[in-house]
Scaffold this active site. Structure first.
Site, PDB file in Angstrom:
ATOM      1  N   ARG A   1     -25.786 -15.067  42.308  1.00 30.65           N
ATOM      2  CA  ARG A   1     -24.955 -14.913  41.116  1.00 30.65           C
ATOM      3  C   ARG A   1     -25.691 -14.285  39.922  1.00 30.65           C
ATOM      4  NH1 ARG A   1     -20.685 -19.850  40.776  1.00 30.65           N
ATOM      5  NH2 ARG A   1     -19.377 -18.126  40.182  1.00 30.65           N
TER       6      ARG A   1
ATOM      7  N   CYS B 195     -21.208 -23.299  40.880  1.00 26.95           N
ATOM      8  CA  CYS B 195     -21.430 -23.619  42.294  1.00 26.95           C
ATOM      9  C   CYS B 195     -22.539 -22.759  42.887  1.00 26.95           C
ATOM     10  CB  CYS B 195     -20.152 -23.364  43.096  1.00 26.95           C
ATOM     11  SG  CYS B 195     -18.816 -24.488  42.705  1.00 26.95           S
TER      12      CYS B 195
HETATM   13  N1  EPU Z   1     -22.350  -9.814  40.682  1.00 33.20           N
HETATM   14  C1  EPU Z   1     -23.524  -9.125  40.475  1.00 33.20           C
HETATM   15  N2  EPU Z   1     -23.911  -8.907  39.191  1.00 33.20           N
HETATM   16  C2  EPU Z   1     -23.183  -9.338  38.128  1.00 33.20           C
HETATM   17  C3  EPU Z   1     -21.977 -10.044  38.355  1.00 33.20           C
HETATM   18  C4  EPU Z   1     -21.585 -10.270  39.655  1.00 33.20           C
HETATM   19  O1  EPU Z   1     -24.201  -8.714  41.415  1.00 33.20           O
HETATM   20  O2  EPU Z   1     -23.593  -9.111  36.986  1.00 33.20           O
HETATM   21  C5  EPU Z   1     -21.907 -10.045  42.077  1.00 33.20           C
HETATM   22  C6  EPU Z   1     -21.871 -11.542  42.423  1.00 33.20           C
HETATM   23  O3  EPU Z   1     -23.132 -12.007  42.835  1.00 33.20           O
HETATM   24  C7  EPU Z   1     -20.821 -11.560  43.528  1.00 33.20           C
HETATM   25  C8  EPU Z   1     -19.837 -10.454  43.108  1.00 33.20           C
HETATM   26  O4  EPU Z   1     -20.555  -9.622  42.200  1.00 33.20           O
HETATM   27  O5  EPU Z   1     -21.416 -11.206  44.737  1.00 33.20           O
HETATM   28  C9  EPU Z   1     -18.572 -10.923  42.429  1.00 33.20           C
HETATM   29  O6  EPU Z   1     -18.904 -11.749  41.314  1.00 33.20           O
HETATM   30  P1  EPU Z   1     -17.940 -11.939  40.060  1.00 33.20           P
HETATM   31  O7  EPU Z   1     -18.721 -11.614  38.852  1.00 33.20           O
HETATM   32  O8  EPU Z   1     -16.650 -11.234  40.300  1.00 33.20           O
HETATM   33  O9  EPU Z   1     -17.703 -13.501  40.098  1.00 33.20           O
HETATM   34  P2  EPU Z   1     -17.752 -14.520  38.890  1.00 33.20           P
HETATM   35  O10 EPU Z   1     -17.127 -13.916  37.694  1.00 33.20           O
HETATM   36  O11 EPU Z   1     -19.103 -15.114  38.785  1.00 33.20           O
HETATM   37  C10 EPU Z   1     -15.387 -15.505  39.355  1.00 33.20           C
HETATM   38  C11 EPU Z   1     -14.856 -16.878  39.586  1.00 33.20           C
HETATM   39  C12 EPU Z   1     -15.240 -17.336  40.983  1.00 33.20           C
HETATM   40  C13 EPU Z   1     -14.712 -16.349  42.013  1.00 33.20           C
HETATM   41  C14 EPU Z   1     -15.196 -14.937  41.693  1.00 33.20           C
HETATM   42  C15 EPU Z   1     -14.625 -13.878  42.604  1.00 33.20           C
HETATM   43  C16 EPU Z   1     -14.938 -17.797  37.357  1.00 33.20           C
HETATM   44  C17 EPU Z   1     -15.542 -18.763  36.413  1.00 33.20           C
HETATM   45  N3  EPU Z   1     -15.425 -17.780  38.593  1.00 33.20           N
HETATM   46  O12 EPU Z   1     -16.802 -15.632  39.457  1.00 33.20           O
HETATM   47  O13 EPU Z   1     -14.615 -18.585  41.167  1.00 33.20           O
HETATM   48  O14 EPU Z   1     -15.143 -16.705  43.290  1.00 33.20           O
HETATM   49  O15 EPU Z   1     -14.858 -14.598  40.326  1.00 33.20           O
HETATM   50  O16 EPU Z   1     -13.240 -13.895  42.540  1.00 33.20           O
HETATM   51  O17 EPU Z   1     -14.014 -17.081  37.009  1.00 33.20           O
HETATM   52  C18 EPU Z   1     -14.308 -20.716  42.014  1.00 33.20           C
HETATM   53  O18 EPU Z   1     -13.337 -20.835  41.264  1.00 33.20           O
HETATM   54  O19 EPU Z   1     -14.571 -21.546  42.932  1.00 33.20           O
HETATM   55  C19 EPU Z   1     -15.205 -19.583  41.849  1.00 33.20           C
HETATM   56  C20 EPU Z   1     -16.423 -19.540  42.356  1.00 33.20           C
END
Ligand code: EPU
Length: 417
Positions: free
Chosen positions: A121, A116
């Site tokens: 990200r 999304c």
């Molecule tokens: N971030 C960074 N650098 C990185 C990784 C993350 O700056 O290397 C930042 C992101 O930009 C964001 C924050 O850290 O501002 C948190 O990101 P995180 O990595 O925790 O999120 P994600 O792993 O990409 C998962 C879920 C999301 C959910 C988030 C937070 C999956 C596939 N996705 O995303 O789910 O919002 O954790 O809980 O597990 C959804 O299901 O609709 C969804 C978007």
């Protein structure tokens, strides 16, 4: 193009059974390739994200068989090939193949993942973790070539408690030599679920669910049987829908502790909830107290429920606020709620909701997965008919949503136009 047509105003009652957690399952499937034997994962949700990961498994020559609610994966003939941009872009979680392939074969080649459009990200924390384990990362446009001669345990401090980076580093480190420590690790229940899966396969991980995860590398991972935890975001979404238009609506097969940040807020607002051991029964109230939420990492209020929760806030008298702290671009549902009659303004990362307002059906767009869930919640509680386009986003994360809602009395139809 698929659309959803919803005629609002029905009272929903009966039982909605919650499926396995998307955000757990999408990591478990790539994690399975770390095994040298067959693994079985059950309670797998029927969503398009899962189908897309199975397509990547097929491409990598990994046997996978879907039966009802389970998947059997045998990676014995896996061919470690470059994963194309087309596959990588289909979903965010394709990036778990980076950690899993690196962990098993010391090499992964793939492209920047999709998902999304809720923020920029970046994946810098994932890459920092891989590098700390001894890998080199070369970037050619959108392509990432990650390889190592050997992977060695390391002490990694995450700048952000990232869910994806925590999981990806665990995947890369389970077979590394020696001990890895991840500090400021994310604590989401999905992380515990992945660590349990890896431990069932023979990994040695402790501390998952706390901010310090310790991994002692092992040489071999074996087959196992594992269950996906219930989807706390699906559960929370239906709970919100129940508070908008339910009458003894039972949200079943859940772990209520996983959504305590939501239920405690709803109770503060005066919601009618009966919280059982693995279910919650919810009925609509005529009046709710206004409140404010601020999204945070687990166990704080989940960003993934902020969008549907905003719909409930339109029913509260006075001023409510929603502050989004995780994603820069997660208010795309607001203009559509305003179009339906809500009074919401956005300043910086805070949406201010003035209520109560009546919502009226119209044409809206599911701009992302949870914005789509917000549109469904709004449409069910609105007067008249709502047409939602871009439904593909919703189908990525909510299994059988049309059937589940129809079974409890909603007037909802999915059509191709
Ligand atoms: N971030 C960074 N650098 C990185 C990784 C993350 O700056 O290397 C930042 C992101 O930009 C964001 C924050 O850290 O501002 C948190 O990101 P995180 O990595 O925790 O999120 P994600 O792993 O990409 C998962 C879920 C999301 C959910 C988030 C937070 C999956 C596939 N996705 O995303 O789910 O919002 O954790 O809980 O597990 C959804 O299901 O609709 C969804 C978007």
């Amino acid at each position: 193009m698929k659309i959803l047509e919803i005629v609002g105003g029905s009272t929903l009652s009966g039982t909605i059974r919650i499926g396995g957690a998307k955000n757990s399952c999408v990591a478990l499937i790539p994690a399975a390739i770390l095994s040298d034997e067959e693994v079985t994962i059950c309670n797998v949700p029927e969503i398009s994200d899962t189908d897309n990961l199975c397509e990547i498994l097929n491409y990598l020559n990994v046997e996978n068989k879907r039966a009802s609610e389970s998947i059997v994966i045998n990676p014995k003939n896996l061919e470690n090939k470059e994963i194309s941009e087309e596959f990588s872009k289909k979903l965010r979680a394709s990036y778990y193949f980076m950690g899993a392939l690196l962990g098993k074969y010391k090499k992964a080649v793939m492209y920047f993942p999709g998902g999304c459009s809720i923020g920029t990200r970046p994946i810098d924390q994932h890459l920092k973790g891989f590098e700390a384990l001894g890998a080199t990362v070369s970037v050619e446009g959108n392509k990432y070539i990650i390889e190592a001669e050997r992977l060695k345990g390391s002490h990694i401090y995450l700048d952000i408690a990232s869910v994806g980076a925590t999981i990806n580093i665990m995947l890369a480190a389970v077979k590394a030599e020696g001990k890895t420590v991840i500090e400021n690790a994310a604590k989401e229940p999905e992380i515990v679920n992945i660590a349990t899966f890896l431990n069932n396969m023979g990994a040695r991980i402790t501390g998952a669910g706390t901010s310090t995860i310790k991994i002692t590398g092992v040489q071999r991972l074996k087959g196992c049987f594992h269950e996906v935890i219930p989807d706390r975001i699906e559960a929370g979404t239906y709970l919100i829908i129940g508070a908008l238009c339910g009458e003894n609506l039972k949200i079943d097969n859940i772990i209520p502790e996983h959504i305590e940040s939501l239920t405690s807020k709803m109770l503060e607002m005066g919601a009618n909830l009966e919280i059982g051991t693995d279910y919650i029964i919810v009925s609509k109230k005529d009046k709710y107290r206004n409140t404010s939420i601020k999204t945070a990492v687990y166990p704080g209020f989940p960003t993934d429920l902020q969008q549907p929760f905003t719909v409930l806030l339109t029913k509260c008298p006075g001023k409510s606020k929603v502050t989004e702290t995780i994603w820069e671009n997660r208010f795309m549902h607001i203009p559509y709620l305003v179009q339906m009659g809500a009074d919401i303004t956005i300043k910086n990362q805070t949406a201010t909701v003035l209520g109560p307002t009546k919502l009226t059906g119209t044409e809206v767009v599911a701009t992302d997965l949870r914005a789509g869930a917000a549109m469904v919640a709004a449409a069910l509680s609105a007067e008249g008919k709502t047409m939602i386009t871009n439904v593909e986003h919703i189908l990525r994360g909510y299994e059988n949503i049309v059937q589940k809602l129809t079974d409890v009395g909603a007037k909802i139809e999915s059509r191709e136009i």
